[in-house]
Design an enzyme around this catalytic site. Structure first.
Site, PDB file in Angstrom:
ATOM      1  N   ARG A 289     -39.685  14.176   3.404  1.00  0.00           N
ATOM      2  CA  ARG A 289     -38.812  13.205   4.053  1.00  0.00           C
ATOM      3  C   ARG A 289     -38.289  13.762   5.375  1.00  0.00           C
ATOM      4  O   ARG A 289     -37.857  14.915   5.448  1.00  0.00           O
ATOM      5  CB  ARG A 289     -37.624  12.867   3.140  1.00  0.00           C
ATOM      6  CG  ARG A 289     -38.092  12.236   1.849  1.00  0.00           C
ATOM      7  CD  ARG A 289     -36.971  11.709   1.002  1.00  0.00           C
ATOM      8  NE  ARG A 289     -37.537  11.147  -0.233  1.00  0.00           N
ATOM      9  CZ  ARG A 289     -36.830  10.640  -1.217  1.00  0.00           C
ATOM     10  NH1 ARG A 289     -35.504  10.607  -1.123  1.00  0.00           N
ATOM     11  NH2 ARG A 289     -37.422  10.153  -2.287  1.00  0.00           N
ATOM     12  N   ARG A 304     -30.607  18.902   0.632  1.00  0.00           N
ATOM     13  CA  ARG A 304     -31.350  17.913   1.418  1.00  0.00           C
ATOM     14  C   ARG A 304     -32.418  18.616   2.233  1.00  0.00           C
ATOM     15  O   ARG A 304     -32.126  19.236   3.248  1.00  0.00           O
ATOM     16  CB  ARG A 304     -30.368  17.173   2.345  1.00  0.00           C
ATOM     17  CG  ARG A 304     -30.921  15.915   2.991  1.00  0.00           C
ATOM     18  CD  ARG A 304     -29.850  15.210   3.803  1.00  0.00           C
ATOM     19  NE  ARG A 304     -28.747  14.755   2.973  1.00  0.00           N
ATOM     20  CZ  ARG A 304     -28.745  13.617   2.277  1.00  0.00           C
ATOM     21  NH1 ARG A 304     -29.763  12.810   2.362  1.00  0.00           N
ATOM     22  NH2 ARG A 304     -27.712  13.278   1.538  1.00  0.00           N
ATOM     23  N   GLU A 376     -26.111  12.999  -6.496  1.00  0.00           N
ATOM     24  CA  GLU A 376     -27.246  12.235  -7.019  1.00  0.00           C
ATOM     25  C   GLU A 376     -28.396  13.166  -7.405  1.00  0.00           C
ATOM     26  O   GLU A 376     -28.807  14.021  -6.626  1.00  0.00           O
ATOM     27  CB  GLU A 376     -27.719  11.250  -5.952  1.00  0.00           C
ATOM     28  CG  GLU A 376     -28.935  10.449  -6.376  1.00  0.00           C
ATOM     29  CD  GLU A 376     -29.470   9.572  -5.246  1.00  0.00           C
ATOM     30  OE1 GLU A 376     -28.694   9.254  -4.316  1.00  0.00           O
ATOM     31  OE2 GLU A 376     -30.662   9.219  -5.304  1.00  0.00           O
ATOM     32  N   SER A 379     -32.371   8.360  -9.420  1.00  0.00           N
ATOM     33  CA  SER A 379     -32.093   6.983  -9.036  1.00  0.00           C
ATOM     34  C   SER A 379     -33.160   6.128  -9.696  1.00  0.00           C
ATOM     35  O   SER A 379     -34.345   6.354  -9.490  1.00  0.00           O
ATOM     36  CB  SER A 379     -32.170   6.870  -7.509  1.00  0.00           C
ATOM     37  OG  SER A 379     -31.722   5.605  -7.076  1.00  0.00           O
ATOM     38  N   ARG A 418     -32.890  19.592  -7.030  1.00  0.00           N
ATOM     39  CA  ARG A 418     -31.464  19.430  -7.328  1.00  0.00           C
ATOM     40  C   ARG A 418     -31.134  19.861  -8.750  1.00  0.00           C
ATOM     41  O   ARG A 418     -30.025  20.317  -9.028  1.00  0.00           O
ATOM     42  CB  ARG A 418     -31.031  17.986  -7.067  1.00  0.00           C
ATOM     43  CG  ARG A 418     -31.018  17.689  -5.574  1.00  0.00           C
ATOM     44  CD  ARG A 418     -30.368  16.366  -5.237  1.00  0.00           C
ATOM     45  NE  ARG A 418     -30.391  16.169  -3.780  1.00  0.00           N
ATOM     46  CZ  ARG A 418     -29.946  15.073  -3.160  1.00  0.00           C
ATOM     47  NH1 ARG A 418     -29.441  14.077  -3.875  1.00  0.00           N
ATOM     48  NH2 ARG A 418     -29.998  14.982  -1.850  1.00  0.00           N
TER      49      ARG A 418
END
Length: 455
Positions: A289, A304, A376, A379, A418
């Site tokens: 990403r 991130r 998070e 999801s 994560r």
RNA sequence: GGAGAGGUGGCUGAGUGGUUGAAAGCACCGCACUCGAAAUGCGGCAUACGGGUAACCGUAUCGGGGGUUCGAAUCCCUCCCUCUCCGCCA
């Protein structure tokens, strides 16, 4: 992608749903584009029908050697020779205009999704576990990892820039162990089929799951023969390097931002028998990403990254099954964290915080003691037929043999990077070592604790 | 990278520029025959879009795009994909 016919018949409901997402009404604009398109289709088809008719007669006349008749008909059809292509071009342009507009419209929230503007509007659904008592202030994962000598951001920056990491030794092993553990859980106990998908995909595949065209800035692309392609593009004085490279014969693929992309597209352009549904697919893959909109956010540590590992869950279902499948998928993702002994809460995302393709989303937020925050880690979304329509993915009903679009769902089960962070921060000891959760031990050759090694 | 062969309906596979959306076979569905099944016979069997309350009508689709033509699965250009051989390579 929405069905324009549905919008036509439910213009008010459509705009009301968009309003819940904080968007202005679009039904009027869409319907106007559609009317233009349909008028263009009508005109083009009428001209084509006339041409086909006369052409057939010309064939008959020539066959029966009636040259006079043939000549007369040829003269008659002459005008259509320019009209037909012109009308066809108009039809194409009108269709493109509508499709382009529709491709920009996000999915509509289900009725039971809470209204809200941003993450503050999300609603906690339930939680699991509790914060652990720790003697001194818990440290963040990057402090722990660097002190252990097994997490190296500086070297990663030399290789690849910001937002990359090099893991070493036991931490690298633990990341792998987490992925293996999750995959085994989902395939052995939750009925998912393991997939090893391509990580580079075509443009239309990215369009199918709705990463494109709207979110191109968040993606990485790869060019085959990049140097030659770009050099040719330069010599053409082209503005956009990528598009130009493609035009110049460069071969562009997109790096998947999540395995949702290849897994969901497995059913693209096909008709699945209802008896074969639901399809439950899982994969552990790197994800790429660009994090274009996240400058300055989470710059420290592994939260991130431009590249991270994630176990993904994808389900393909009938419209009747999708809501139940969503609950089931959430439970599958939660089970990962339960077995790892991690404290978390489940949030139902509000209308303002949902992703583009989702009609309803649950986020799982894991407790990070070092950050003193829930973050998070998964999801899970239902997309209804929104992606299916973009992919032309359909199913044939058992009864009646009718064909309809499938429903698609995707969820992280869970983000491996994560999860590593959460394990490190949750299981950290006073001396900076990290206890290995019991369920991971078999994947780490029985190692009980991650400690600093000399060198 | 070099040389070659191909891409036609769920599958196999025909197709001289003029009712070819497309032969034939297989598969599938219905009916007949049968106690039942097999075999056999008859019929049906693509998708999308547009119009119509509907029956139905029209248009497009033979890998994608463009061109020639009154008319293209059929001719031309181009791109994509698949396969075979050689070379290289994890």
């Amino acid at each position: 992608m929405h069905d324009i016919r549905w919008i036509r018949d439910n213009a008010q409901a459509f705009d009301r749903a968009l309003a819940r997402r904080g968007l202005a009404g679009l039904a009027g604009a869409m319907i106007a584009l559609d009317e233009r398109r349909r008028a263009a289709i009508g005109a083009a088809e009428e001209a084509q029908a006339r041409r086909n008719l006369v052409s057939r007669d010309i064939g008959e006349a020539k066959k029966s050697k009636d040259d006079a008749m043939a000549a007369r008909l040829l003269a008659e059809v002459g005008e259509l020779k320019t009209r037909v292509p012109a009308l066809a071009a108009q039809e194409k342009a009108a269709t493109l205009a509508l499709d382009t507009a529709l491709a920009q419209v996000p999915n509509l929230p289900l009725d039971d999704v809470p209204d809200g503007h941003d993450a503050n509007g999300n609603v906690e659904r339930h939680r699991f576990g509790a914060k652990r008592a720790q003697a001194s202030a818990p440290r963040q994962h990057f402090e722990l990892g660097e002190a252990l000598g097994q997490m190296d951001f500086e070297t990663a920056a030399k290789l690849s820039g910001a937002r990359f990491v090099v893991l070493k030794g036991a931490l690298a092993r633990m990341e792998r162990a987490l992925g293996q553990f999750m995959l085994d859980l989902h395939t052995r106990e939750h009925g998912y089929v393991e997939i090893s998908p391509p990580l580079l995909v075509r443009e239309e595949v990215m369009f199918g799951t709705a990463q494109l065209p709207k979110f191109a800035a968040d993606q990485f692309a790869a060019l085959a023969g990049a140097d030659a392609a770009l050099r040719r593009a330069d010599s053409n004085g082209a503005a956009d390097g990528l598009d130009a490279a493609r035009g110049a014969g460069g071969d562009r693929r997109w790096l998947i931002p999540t395995a949702e992309v290849p897994l969901t597209n497995l059913v693209r352009e096909s008709i699945v028998e209802e008896a074969d549904l639901p399809l439950r697919l899982t994969a552990c893959t790197p994800c790429f990403r660009a994090e274009a909109g996240a400058a300055g956010k989470d710059t420290r540590g592994m939260i991130r990254q431009h590249q991270f590992t994630k176990v993904e869950l994808v389900s393909v279902t009938t419209p009747r099954q999708s809501a139940d499948e969503h609950e089931r998928m959430l439970a599958c993702a939660e089970e990962v964290l339960r077995r790892l002994g991690l404290h978390y809460r489940v949030m139902t995302l509000c209308t303002g915080d949902m992703g583009f393709a989702a009609r309803k989303t649950y986020d799982i937020e894991v407790w990070l003691p070092g950050q003193n925050a829930f973050r998070e880690i998964s999801s899970c979304s239902q997309c209804g037929d929104f992606q299916a329509r973009r992919m032309a993915a359909r199913y044939r009903a058992r009864e009646g043999r009718e064909v309809g679009h499938v429903h698609t769902l995707n969820g992280s089960g869970v983000a491996v990077g994560r999860a590593l962070i959460a394990v490190m921060e949750t299981y950290q000891q006073e001396d900076g070592s990290i206890m290995v959760p019991e369920v991971l031990a078999p994947y780490m050759a029985g190692m009980a604790r991650v400690e600093r090694v000399a060198g």
